[in-house]
Structures are given as structure tokens and as C-alpha cells.
Enzyme design. Structure first.
Site, short mmCIF file in Angstrom:
data_model
loop_
_atom_site.label_atom_id
_atom_site.label_comp_id
_atom_site.label_asym_id
_atom_site.label_seq_id
_atom_site.Cartn_x
_atom_site.Cartn_y
_atom_site.Cartn_z
N CYS A 82 0.86 -1.18 0.00
CA CYS A 82 0.00 0.00 0.00
C CYS A 82 0.90 1.24 0.00
O CYS A 82 1.69 1.43 0.94
CB CYS A 82 -0.87 -0.04 1.26
SG CYS A 82 -1.94 1.39 1.46
N CYS B 219 -1.01 3.42 -6.65
CA CYS B 219 -1.88 2.82 -5.62
C CYS B 219 -2.14 1.40 -6.11
O CYS B 219 -2.47 1.20 -7.29
CB CYS B 219 -3.19 3.60 -5.54
SG CYS B 219 -4.49 2.76 -4.59
N1 DGL Z 1 -3.99 0.36 -2.02
C1 DGL Z 1 -3.59 1.51 -1.32
C2 DGL Z 1 -2.38 2.21 -1.94
O1 DGL Z 1 -1.59 1.57 -2.60
C3 DGL Z 1 -4.59 2.50 -0.80
C4 DGL Z 1 -6.04 2.45 -1.12
C5 DGL Z 1 -6.87 3.14 -0.05
O2 DGL Z 1 -7.13 2.47 0.95
O3 DGL Z 1 -7.22 4.30 -0.21
O4 DGL Z 1 -2.18 3.37 -1.77
#
Ligand code: DGL
Length: 265
Positions: free
Chosen positions: A70, A182
Site C-alpha cells: 500500500c 496505488c
Molecule cells: N492500495 C492503497 C495504496 O496503494 C490505498 C487504497 C486506499 O485504501 O485508499 O495506496
């Protein structure tokens, strides 16, 4: 070797998927913090608290290494949790450096799509001050894609409309590279390519992250472009949702996501 991979939600499945393809012999725990998704529109303090709890529980499950799959959680909390534990904690950040290198050859600009938190945090700006010396990079928050992904809305017209709306103020023809900053955005490669009439290179950080993980743990790193994951590969994972063992519905959702990742490139 037990590797734990976590994310706010299903974005991390894209990283797990890559890990299973490239480091197939490790044992894996996958943790999605579905009670708190999305992270990308929350305060840094809230996110730090979630990440603290997750890392504590993964350490107590005897993970040998943790991947923060993330970009948002990495930007806010990676340094903080690394100070607490000695096991490798691998973070992710938007792959701006390789994108800028390719864009220079392509004579184009780079558009980084990420969450609002990743875009506002210092981590990205300090990276940009090092690698974007020619000011070729623009930033675009796309929180709507996280919401769509969590609801498994990937190929519907509303996704295309949202992407078009977000891109409306940009001159699309100026860009040669889009960075998927993301992990949730990896599911939308077909829709993003379509928005740029296919004339775009999409750059994500998944492969680099898994390579880094293999190096760090001195594990063999394999790559066979023909390989796709079977049920046998992805059903053996220990899936957790906000600390609880994943139920039947969650497990079938994770299965559908791996199948989607098998079918899009
Ligand atoms: N998948 C996450 C990232 O790579 C964040 C998504 C979220 O929870 O807003 O930033």
C-alpha cells in the site's frame, strides 16, 4: 519462510499475485484491512494507528518479513513501524524514477495516479525533488478507483466516465507514461489504457517490490511470462480480513481477483 503482505483492502492482492508468481515456494499471509478501507482519504494519525495494529499482529503470527502493499500506508507509517521491529518491512512508493527515465526517451510527460494521502505526504514530494528535476511529472488523486475496486466494478461505463472526468483538465496527448501509485489501480489497466487510446505505458511498483523482497530475503526469484496462477496456488494462502480469518465470501472474492489478474496484463 513466512511472508506477510497487507493493504487497506484488495489492492494488496495484486502484490500477493506477483509474489506467488515470482517467489512461489514461500509461505504467505495476506491481510486486508477491510474494516478501515479506504486509507487514502483518512488522516495520517488514523492510518498510523491501523498500520501499527496490523504490523503488531503480523509479527505475533511470526512473519519473517512484511510487505506493506500500500503506497498510502508506506508514505505515512513505514518509517515508524521499521523503528519498532528488526524484521524486513518492505514498503511501496509510486514508481516515479523508472517512469521519468522512460519518459525522457519517449519525449513525454509522466502522470502519477495515487490516493489523496500519498499525493499530500512528504515522501512523494521528496522523491520528486530528487528524480523530477526537469518537472515532467504531474499528480492526480483518484480515490474513486479504490471505491470501485472494493466493489469489484472494473469494466463498467461508470469507471470510464470517472477516469474521463478526472482527466478532463489534462492534455492527455502530453503523457507517455502513467504511474499506478496505488495498488488498487492495477485492476484498471484496461480502462486506463482505453482512456489514453492505448498510447500509454503503465508503470506500477509490484514487480520491483517483489524483486526487492527476494533480494532482501535471499530467496530465488523466478519469472516465467507464460505462467498464470491456479486455484491451487492462491487457495493455500492464509487470508485475514482486519485480523479475522477470511470467510467463504471473502475467499471467493480473493479468488475472483486473482482470476482477473490472470486475465489482464
Ligand atoms: N492500495 C492503497 C495504496 O496503494 C490505498 C487504497 C486506499 O485504501 O485508499 O495506496
Amino acid at each position: 519462510m513466512k511472508i506477510a503482505i497487507f493493504d487497506s483492502g484488495i489492492g494488496g492482492v495484486t502484490v500477493l499475485h506477483e509474489a506467488l508468481l515470482r517467489i512461489p515456494d514461500a509461505e504467505y499471509i495476506f491481510y486486508a484491512d477491510t474494516d478501515h478501507v479506504p486509507y487514502g482519504t483518512k488522516t495520517s494519525e488514523e492510518i498510523k494507528g491501523f498500520v501499527d495494529d496490523i504490523v503488531d499482529s503480523l509479527v505475533s503470527l511470526e512473519a519473517d518479513a512484511i510487505v506493506i502493499a500500500c503506497n498510502t500506508a508506506t508514505a505515512v507509517a513505514a518509517e515508524h513501524v521499521r523503528k519498532k521491529y528488526s524484521i524486513p518491512i518492505i514498503g511501496m512508493e509510486p514508481a516515479v524514477k523508472p517512469a521519468v527515465e522512460v519518459a525522457k526517451k519517449d519525449n513525454g510527460r509522466v502522470l502519477v495516479m495515487a490516493t489523496p494521502v500519498t499525493i499530500r505526504e512528504n515522501k512523494l514530494h521528496s522523491l520528486l525533488s530528487k528524480v523530477d528535476t526537469d518537472h515532467m511529472v504531474d499528480l492526480l488523486p483518484m480515490p474513486g478507483l479504490v471505491r470501485f475496486a472494493e466493489n469489484e466494478i472494473f469494466d463498467e461505463a461508470e469507471v470510464d466516465e470517472y477516469i474521463e472526468e478526472q482527466l478532463a483538465v489534462f492534455d492527455k496527448s502530453a503523457y507517455s507514461e502513467v504511474v499506478l501509485g496505488c495498488t488498487h489501480f492495477n485492476y484498471f489497466k484496461p480502462a486506463i489504457r482505453k482512456a489514453f487510446a492505448d498510447e500509454i505505458k503503465l508503470i506500477d511498483g509490484n514487480v520491483g517490490t517483489i524483486k526487492h523482497l527476494a533480494d532482501k530475503l535471499k530467496l530465488p526469484y523466478e519469472y516465467n511470462p507464460e505462467k498464470i496462477l491456479t486455484k491451487f496456488d492462491y487457495e493455500r494462502i492464509d487470508y485475514l480480513v482486519s485480523g479475522r480469518p477470511a470467510g467463504k465470501e471473502d475467499l471467493s472474492k480473493f479468488g475472483r481477483l486473482h482470476e482477473r489478474l490472470n486475465s489482464i496484463k
